[in-house]
Write an enzyme that holds these catalytic residues in place. Structure first.
Site, PDB file in Angstrom:
ATOM      1  N   SER A  86      33.525  38.668  38.153  1.00 15.51           N
ATOM      2  CA  SER A  86      34.299  39.839  37.735  1.00 15.51           C
ATOM      3  C   SER A  86      33.427  40.868  37.005  1.00 15.51           C
ATOM      4  O   SER A  86      32.523  41.430  37.611  1.00 15.51           O
ATOM      5  CB  SER A  86      35.460  39.342  36.873  1.00 15.51           C
ATOM      6  OG  SER A  86      36.315  40.391  36.542  1.00 15.51           O
ATOM      7  N   HIS A  92      41.921  35.986  41.327  1.00 17.77           N
ATOM      8  CA  HIS A  92      40.784  36.413  40.516  1.00 17.77           C
ATOM      9  C   HIS A  92      40.248  35.328  39.578  1.00 17.77           C
ATOM     10  O   HIS A  92      39.031  35.136  39.456  1.00 17.77           O
ATOM     11  CB  HIS A  92      41.214  37.632  39.708  1.00 17.77           C
ATOM     12  CG  HIS A  92      40.091  38.394  39.100  1.00 17.77           C
ATOM     13  ND1 HIS A  92      39.252  39.194  39.837  1.00 17.77           N
ATOM     14  CD2 HIS A  92      39.637  38.472  37.820  1.00 17.77           C
ATOM     15  CE1 HIS A  92      38.342  39.731  39.040  1.00 17.77           C
ATOM     16  NE2 HIS A  92      38.551  39.308  37.812  1.00 17.77           N
TER      17      HIS A  92
END
Ligand SMILES: *[C@@H]1O[C@H](CO)[C@@H](O)[C@H](O)[C@H]1NC(C)=O
Length: 401
Positions: free
Chosen positions: A168, A374
């Site tokens: 990320s 995610h």
């Protein structure tokens, strides 16, 4: 509208209840202690950046399983995401987490910590209590922190290149570093971007809907209020509460999972709850509000570019009205992208945009698992097969192992 006030109220409440910056670090296990509890050798290193931030790097120098301390061990740097820290690379234990898998494959594993997180909360020139301490963004984490950590590792190990993996924000600052300081391309032997985040046009997460109207464009009142402060500080009381309500079988189980996965916002089918519970102990790990605001600006502008301070300050800083783009064509290091279909922050369409601009990208790997989201890149039950084994395999190839 109610949602906005709810979120802001929560942010403020968290800010107020943790006015005391003395975190009870002694009450929680640190990354090195967690590593040692599994029998691995571990070291702690401190790196001071050119602007005084003291960053903690944890290291698994070799594997006790291999007893390879006298063999060649190419270095690998793992860099965490927003609100996170080095614990994200070890929370699923030796059989599943990337840090251990790499150590057991013969690598010298270094776990980075960005300025502002619980392991990197000191500055030799600025007090933690000063707003100036929080005057940074992932632009500085990329151009300054990552650069400092890479140089330190190379000088400690005597290697001229290292392998990199980021999750990320760990991918955002990688792209920032290599596009802003292209000389760093030569120091990367291979890079592995897990859930890469640069473009946010299609972000589905509620976070975008609620917050970007407030801070997604510069100059507004909310921007002035929010800039240069700690965003969602680590708070022991809060964490204890969540920890207790997350215990399996507890009546709050679903509240807890839902609340915590707000940022993932893609369900939690794949989450390893035991690992999640460990992560919660040291999360959220600390970040500047500017990091969040900058991401929301990208969502609003659809560009991958520097922080927008408004026309006047942009002119002073950048010599133009709007902030300059990060030039992804300058990234030439061998870079692999691993993205998933159910990522509500950096989803498939935004990865398409990224890939179209990242002209030297080595590989665009799409995780073949519909519900993978995610957070799953660091805490899913199936992340070993779907992600980590691939990363180790690819790094092995570069090392001809
Ligand atoms: C889940 O996390 C726990 C705690 O670290 C770990 O022991 C276990 O192996 C993990 N399981 C999977 C399938 O990731």
């Amino acid at each position: 509208m109610r949602g906005i006030f709810y979120v802001l109220g929560l942010l403020l409440a968290l800010g107020l209840t943790s006015a005391d910056p003395q975190y009870c670090l002694h009450e929680m296990l640190r990354t090195d202690e967690r590593i040692a509890s599994h029998g691995y050798p571990t070291e702690t290193h401190e790196v001071e950046t050119e602007d005084g931030y003291v960053l903690t790097l944890f290291r698994i120098p070799y594997s006790h399983n291999l007893q390879n301390q006298n063999e060649k061990r190419p270095p690998v740097l793992l860099q965490h995401g927003l609100f996170s820290n080095s614990d994200c690379w070890i929370a699923s234990g030796p059989d599943n987490s990337l840090a251990y898998l790499l150590a057991d494959a013969g690598y010298d594993v270094w776990l980075g910590n960005a300025r502002g997180n619980i392991y990197s909360r000191a500055n030799s020139q600025i007090s933690l209590n000063s707003p100036r301490f929080w005057h940074f963004d992932w632009h500085e984490i990329g151009t300054i922190d990552l650069a400092a950590m890479i140089d330190y590792i190379l000088s400690e190990t005597g290697y001229s290149q290292l392998h990199y993996a980021g999750h990320s924000q760990g991918t955002t600052c990688y792209m920032v570093l290599l596009s802003e300081r292209p000389e760093y391309n030569d120091k990367i032997k291979s890079a592995h971007m897990l859930a890469p985040c640069a473009f946010f046009e299609h972000g589905r997460s509620a976070v975008f809907r609620w917050l970007s109207p407030l801070v997604g464009t510069p100059g507004g009142m909310w921007n002035q209020l929010m800039v240069d402060m700690e965003l969602i500080p680590h708070n022991n009381l809060l964490n204890r509460l969540i920890d207790n309500s997350c215990g399996s079988g507890s009546p709050f189980d679903s509240i807890c999972k839902n609340g915590f996965l707000m940022f993932a916002n893609g369900g939690y089918q794949n989450i390893n709850l035991t690992a999640m519970q460990q992560l919660i102990e040291t999360h959220p790990a600390g970040a500047s509000s500017n990091q969040g605001i900058h991401y929301l600006q990208l969502f609003t502008s659809h560009f991958f570019r520097q922080y927008d301070w408004g026309t006047k300050k942009n002119q002073e800083l950048y010599g133009q009205d709007s902030p300059p783009d990060y030039d992804l064509s300058l990234i030439k290091a061998k870079t692999h992208s691993y993205s998933s279909p159910n990522d509500a922050l950096c989803g498939p369409e935004d990865v398409d945009t990224l890939v179209s601009k990242f002209i030297h990208l080595e590989e665009d790997h799409r995780v073949p698992w519909e519900s993978f989201n995610h957070l799953d890149f660091i805490v899913a039950n199936n992340m070993k097969e779907l992600i980590n084994d691939l990363v180790v395999e690819r790094i092995n190839k570069y090392e001809r192992r």
